[in-house]
Design a protein around this motif. Structure first.
Motif, PDB file in Angstrom:
ATOM      1  N   SER A 144       0.838  -1.218   0.000  1.00 14.98           N
ATOM      2  CA  SER A 144       0.000   0.000   0.000  1.00 14.98           C
ATOM      3  C   SER A 144       0.865   1.258   0.000  1.00 14.98           C
ATOM      4  O   SER A 144       0.498   2.272  -0.610  1.00 14.98           O
ATOM      5  CB  SER A 144      -0.938   0.001   1.209  1.00 14.98           C
ATOM      6  N   SER A 151       0.755   4.216  -2.684  1.00  7.84           N
ATOM      7  CA  SER A 151       0.580   5.628  -2.290  1.00  7.84           C
ATOM      8  C   SER A 151       1.675   6.500  -2.891  1.00  7.84           C
ATOM      9  O   SER A 151       1.445   7.672  -3.185  1.00  7.84           O
ATOM     10  CB  SER A 151       0.595   5.761  -0.764  1.00  7.84           C
ATOM     11  N   PHE A 196      -8.498   1.440  -5.620  1.00  7.35           N
ATOM     12  CA  PHE A 196      -7.946   1.310  -4.269  1.00  7.35           C
ATOM     13  C   PHE A 196      -8.569   0.119  -3.541  1.00  7.35           C
ATOM     14  O   PHE A 196      -9.629  -0.383  -3.937  1.00  7.35           O
ATOM     15  CB  PHE A 196      -8.199   2.587  -3.476  1.00  7.35           C
ATOM     16  N   GLN A 197      -7.895  -0.259  -2.488  1.00  4.48           N
ATOM     17  CA  GLN A 197      -8.360  -1.414  -1.712  1.00  4.48           C
ATOM     18  C   GLN A 197      -9.742  -1.158  -1.114  1.00  4.48           C
ATOM     19  O   GLN A 197     -10.629  -1.986  -1.187  1.00  4.48           O
ATOM     20  CB  GLN A 197      -7.347  -1.701  -0.606  1.00  4.48           C
ATOM     21  N   ASP A 205      -5.218  -2.277  -6.088  1.00  4.96           N
ATOM     22  CA  ASP A 205      -4.743  -2.629  -4.749  1.00  4.96           C
ATOM     23  C   ASP A 205      -5.723  -3.618  -4.118  1.00  4.96           C
ATOM     24  O   ASP A 205      -6.752  -3.223  -3.570  1.00  4.96           O
ATOM     25  CB  ASP A 205      -4.625  -1.356  -3.896  1.00  4.96           C
TER      26      ASP A 205
END
Lengths: 246, 280
Positions: A46, A50, A85-86, A162
């Motif tokens: 992560s 980022s 994104f996750q 992700d």
């Protein structure tokens, strides 16, 4: 035609205070490649995402998207990037259409072009019929499809995912895995997919195994098996991450 | 799922049209959310109306007000408090925006905004404009209700007050943005209420004029005088009566610039708080 480098990460390090999250990470992804970033929790996946998305500042090392330096040519680099994104990043109280329109506005698309792109992306994900439904009314798998559609609206060259299949049932998961792999091949899209699920790996994929902020192995599936001296990718992952849980 | 023909080059040319569309996308989304969230709309109005109908009515008898500009005659306490309540709406709206930024960051939707190919200062400014537009809408609805309660400003005042509300809303929204760049979790927001909103509101000219405060405490008087919220209220108060309060305008503008600059630094990945807390 020789495939071009879509994403290049060179000597990337990052620390939270005194704790090193990434340590001299380097890799390249070519257009049309699907690369799985494997690593247990806390491996630095992560953090890496980022940094690539410029949510964090790159202090040590360099990231380039289609030749644009993320630190110095941020806007040009980000224009080439699609991200899932996750966590779900959709507005629950808006409809599918409103969420996607918002994204097209952020990317400066006019109404006509936006409508075309939205229709195109939703149709290929079999979601066009549900465009007027609120996100809250959709199940997890459908929300993920909307997020993938959104990430592709501005025609990026690099797609970051992700752990997009976390929490989904098996059919939804397999459908997304297959779709993204096909997308990479057909559209020459460079895909970086963070995961800790071994069954999401296809034989032609490239792998990067990240552990405690360092790359333990990278290459094709065969190359990673060779490096780890194993025959099963599950065993390779276990060996490379020194027994940590997948 | 099926795939169509190959993709073309990306559409985004970084031009003015891109900025324009992105800004309206952000403002439109915020306005739509506000209009469709009926509870939020009602609760934003209930607070100042309770202060107007209950608090002001109760205090009318105990608070004597001398004639001070912009008023040219003796006024009821409800009339005095109305600009303060307009400011109150904007203050709470600014903090609500700040809260939603923290929420969006925790939930992840803030990330989508931050990874779009536009400068971060522009995205923050657009967010701020969106919040200000919502607060102005609320203030006008409040003023309309107050009008029926016989609290009436000169009709031109309702036009003059628009730029004043714009600046006050931007300043208070920028403060909210700044605070949101420091707040790590949603739970910490209660601290903002206690340490920022309430002191700012009660140590201001929203509820009582400066000269009244001076009678009670010189310290309180000075705190209220230099409270940016006081200056914003005075700007609104004068504008509502068709007058321009230059010192209040300069002070509010300066406060906006300071808060906005600090907020932009706070959200800058290379300088601010974002990378230190792992937020999105």
């Amino acid at each position: 035609m020789k495939p071009s480098i879509a994403l290049s990460v060179e000597d990337l390090s990052f620390s939270y205070g005194g704790k090193k999250a990434l340590d001299r990470v380097s890799f390249k992804i070519q257009s049309g490649d699907c690369t799985l970033l494997l690593g247990p929790n806390g491996a630095g996946k992560s953090t890496l995402f980022s940094l690539i998305t410029r949510l964090y500042d790159t202090r040590d090392g360099r990231i380039e998207l289609c030749g644009f330096d993320i630190k110095r040519q941020t806007r040009k680099a980000l224009a080439k990037l699609g991200v899932v994104f996750q966590q779900t990043t959709l507005d629950m109280d808006l409809t599918v259409m409103q969420n996607l329109r918002y994204h097209t506005a952020l990317h400066g698309m006019g109404r006509k072009l936006a409508a075309q792109r939205i229709q195109q992306e939703l149709e290929r994900l079999n979601m066009y019929e549900r465009r007027f439904e609120k996100i809250r009314q959709l199940n997890g798998g459908h929300r993920r499809r909307v997020e993938i559609a959104r990430a592709l609206l501005h025609k990026p060259s690099v797609l970051l995912l992700d752990e997009p299949t976390v929490g989904l049932d098996v059919p939804s998961r397999l459908a997304i895995v297959e779709y993204v792999h096909q997308l990479a091949i057909d559209e020459k899209l460079a895909v970086l997919w963070a995961s800790h699920l071994i069954d999401e790996i296809y034989p032609d994929d490239h792998l990067i195994v990240l552990h405690k902020g360092r790359i333990k192995a990278s290459g094709t599936v065969d190359e990673v098996l060779k490096i780890s001296n194993t025959v099963m990718i599950k065993d390779a992952f276990y060996t490379l991450t020194q027994g940590d849980q997948a | 799922m099926h795939l169509p023909e190959g993709r073309r080059a990306g559409p985004s040319r970084m031009n003015i049209l891109h900025y324009w569309r992105a800004m309206w996308g952000i403002i439109g989304r915020e306005l739509w959310r506000f209009v469709t969230q009926r509870e939020r709309f009602i609760s934003a109005l209930v607070r100042p109306l309770v202060w107007l109908f209950v608090f002001a009515a109760g205090f009318r008898a105990t608070l004597g007000l001398a004639i001070t500009p912009p008023y040219e005659t003796y006024i009821l306490y409800e009339v005095y408090i109305t600009p303060g309540l307009c400011g109150m709406i904007q203050l709470f709206n600014g903090m609500q925006s700040s809260l939603s930024m923290v929420y969006d960051r925790e939930m992840g939707s803030m990330r989508i905004l931050m990874v779009c190919p536009l400068p971060r200062w522009f995205l923050l400014l657009s967010k701020l404009l969106a919040g200000t537009a919502v607060s102005i809408l609320q203030v006008y609805v409040f003023l309309a209700i107050a009008w029926f309660y016989d609290i009436k400003a000169p009709w031109q005042g309702y036009l003059w007050v628009l730029p004043a509300l714009m600046l006050a809303g931007l300043m208070l929204g920028a403060l909210g943005l700044l605070l949101s760049s420091f707040i790590k979790q949603l739970e910490n927001f209660a601290g903002v209420m206690n340490f920022v909103i309430f002191p700012m509101f009660f140590m201001s000219t929203a509820l009582y004029p400066l000269w009244k405060l001076k009678e009670s405490s010189a310290l309180l008087y000075n705190l209220a005088k230099y409270d940016p919220f006081s200056q914003a209220i005075e700007l609104i108060r004068f504008a509502l009566y068709g007058q321009f309060n230059q010192p209040a305008f300069i002070y509010t503008l300066a406060a906006f610039i300071v808060f906005m600059t600090a907020a932009i630094i706070g959200y800058n990945p290379s300088k601010g708080m974002m990378s230190k807390k792992g937020g999105g």
